[in-house]
Design a protein around this motif. Structure first.
Motif, PDB file in Angstrom:
ATOM      1  N   LYS A   1       0.743  -1.433   0.271  1.00 30.80           N
ATOM      2  CA  LYS A   1      -0.410  -0.113   0.310  1.00 30.80           C
ATOM      3  C   LYS A   1       0.909   0.835  -0.227  1.00 30.80           C
TER       4      LYS A   1
ATOM      5  N   LYS B   1       1.158   6.052  -0.210  1.00 29.34           N
ATOM      6  CA  LYS B   1       0.263   7.280   0.006  1.00 29.34           C
ATOM      7  C   LYS B   1       0.668   8.092  -1.362  1.00 29.34           C
TER       8      LYS B   1
ATOM      9  N   ASP C   1      -3.728   5.118  -1.362  1.00 29.05           N
ATOM     10  CA  ASP C   1      -4.750   5.903  -0.013  1.00 29.05           C
ATOM     11  C   ASP C   1      -4.345   7.582  -0.612  1.00 29.05           C
TER      12      ASP C   1
ATOM     13  N   ASN D   1      -6.136  10.293   1.509  1.00 30.56           N
ATOM     14  CA  ASN D   1      -5.468  10.885   2.984  1.00 30.56           C
ATOM     15  C   ASN D   1      -6.374  11.850   2.105  1.00 30.56           C
TER      16      ASN D   1
ATOM     17  N   GLU E   1      -8.284   4.123  -1.687  1.00 32.56           N
ATOM     18  CA  GLU E   1      -8.359   5.326  -0.582  1.00 32.56           C
ATOM     19  C   GLU E   1      -8.596   6.476  -0.390  1.00 32.56           C
TER      20      GLU E   1
ATOM     21  N   ASP F   1     -12.091   5.763   3.851  1.00 32.14           N
ATOM     22  CA  ASP F   1     -11.719   5.184   5.310  1.00 32.14           C
ATOM     23  C   ASP F   1     -12.331   7.036   5.622  1.00 32.14           C
ATOM     24  N   GLU F   2     -11.993   7.836   6.202  1.00 34.48           N
ATOM     25  CA  GLU F   2     -11.821   8.630   6.851  1.00 34.48           C
ATOM     26  C   GLU F   2     -13.539   9.153   6.904  1.00 34.48           C
TER      27      GLU F   2
ATOM     28  N   ASN G   1     -12.949   1.170   4.848  1.00 37.17           N
ATOM     29  CA  ASN G   1     -11.851   0.351   5.782  1.00 37.17           C
ATOM     30  C   ASN G   1     -12.428   0.968   6.764  1.00 37.17           C
TER      31      ASN G   1
ATOM     32  N   LYS H   1     -11.471   0.417  11.031  1.00 36.85           N
ATOM     33  CA  LYS H   1     -10.506   0.618  12.032  1.00 36.85           C
ATOM     34  C   LYS H   1     -11.375   0.616  13.591  1.00 36.85           C
TER      35      LYS H   1
HETATM   36 MG    MG Z   1      -6.470   5.214   4.787  1.00 36.24          MG
END
Ligand code: MG
Length: 354
Positions: A159, A161, A189, A191, A215, A240-241, A262, A264
């Motif tokens: 993975k 970024k 990802d 972000n 992501e 994700d976020e 995703n 968490k």
């Molecule tokens: Mg992430």
């Protein structure tokens, strides 16, 4: 069983190397390590790893919040996890990593009381989980060298970024693909780095390098933008976020804003809520990945991996934080000595040995 005492120990462990994502630089693993003591002599361990770039929580805040939780939890049955979460939600509607710390410790106690590892209590059979490994943002050649090293060690999913510039992203991903060859999966990802239209442009070009998924392309609050990207993207889009808990996930699914989710533990408040998220996703035909905070230790990862092996709809794991730690806050738990494989302990609970 009754809770008699909850202690919180703030722990900070230096990472082997600083880790850069588009949201900032991370140098230490930080978590509030929790021990829940009971009248039966059993102690459960958990951790709340705040990940301020994602959850907005700080270590001091998590520790203070857990101290507030303690006041309401003394005398309660830690195995009654439904009730425990109801109490936590009434103390704070948010504070997900503080809640995760309590949740993980309660599941640890549940396993210890039952004499079973938590992954078995959750319905799992095999105690191995395959994880990817994340390459931090750096110069393309350095990232390529790291990716190659990981692939050589046995990782088959890298993975990385993206989101610090279009040309740079392309250069980095190209360098990684060239270094690892065609047999290794690459997931990306962003972000939250892109606007929806930028995201589509970047994805169009990045997808040339055989990318598995992207992501969180856009800002966490831009659900319409996320749905727009998902509708038009060549690559599968994972939130994700944008999604912390089951309510967030339901909202995303209702407007078809994502292809994958995703999960968490530190975003949703622990295993109890993660199970709800996974069930909603499964019903909607959406696969889940289990992720972690970069700041998390073997405590949170052992808990997440226990859930990961127990649910078929959790098809991917990004639980690599422990590989970058210089030391562990508590010995025991899952074994991380083999590249890509997390091997869960067969001891009762999560198998921590403080
Ligand atoms: Mg992430």
């Amino acid at each position: 069983m009754k809770i008699t005492k909850i202690t919180v120990k703030p722990v900070s462990v230096e990472l082997k190397e600083p880790f850069r994502i588009s949201l900032g630089l991370i140098t230490h693993s930080v978590s509030a390590v929790v021990a829940i003591e009971t009248d039966e002599g059993l102690t459960g361990y958990g951790e709340g790893s705040p990940g301020i770039l994602v959850t907005g929580e700080t270590l001091e805040g998590v520790a203070a919040c857990i101290a507030l939780f303690e006041k309401r939890l003394i005398g309660r049955d830690p195995l009654n996890i439904e009730e425990i979460h109801h109490i936590l939600d009434r103390v704070s509607p948010h504070a997900p990593s503080a809640k995760a710390a309590i949740d993980i410790a309660c599941y640890d106690l549940l396993g210890k009381k039952a004499g079973l590892p938590v992954y078995k209590l959750l319905g799992g059979g095999d105690n191995h989980l395959v994880t990817d490994i994340t390459v931090s943002i750096d110069e393309p050649a350095a990232m390529a060298a790291k990716a190659k090293k990981h692939a050589g060690a046995g990782f088959d999913v890298i993975k990385t970024k993206v989101g610090l510039g279009f040309a740079e992203d392309l250069e980095r991903v190209r360098a990684i693909r060239d270094a690892v060859g065609p047999g290794i999966k690459i997931r990306l990802d962003a972000n939250q780095s892109w606007s929806p239209k930028e995201a589509l442009r970047c994805i169009e070009y990045l997808s040339e390098y055989d990318i598995e998924l992207i992501e969180q392309p856009v800002a966490y609050h831009d659900i319409e933008g996320l749905a727009y990207v998902t509708k038009h993207s060549r690559l599968p889009v994972m939130s994700d976020e944008s999604a912390f808990d089951s309510r967030d996930v339901l909202r995303l699914i209702k407007v078809r804003a994502v292809d994958m989710v995703n999960i968490k533990l530190m975003k949703c408040g622990g295993i109890y809520e993660a199970l709800k998220i996974n069930s909603i996703c499964e019903a909607a035909g959406i696969e889940c990945m289990l992720g972690c905070m970069i700041e998390e230790s073997n405590i949170g990862i052992s808990a997440a991996a226990s859930l990961g092996v127990a649910r078929r709809n959790i098809t991917r794991a990004d639980l690599d934080a422990v590989f970058s730690l210089r030391e562990l806050p508590i010995p025991g738990g899952a074994d991380f000595s083999r590249a890509k494989l997390i091997t869960l302990s067969e001891a009762a609970g999560f198998g921590f040995m403080p």
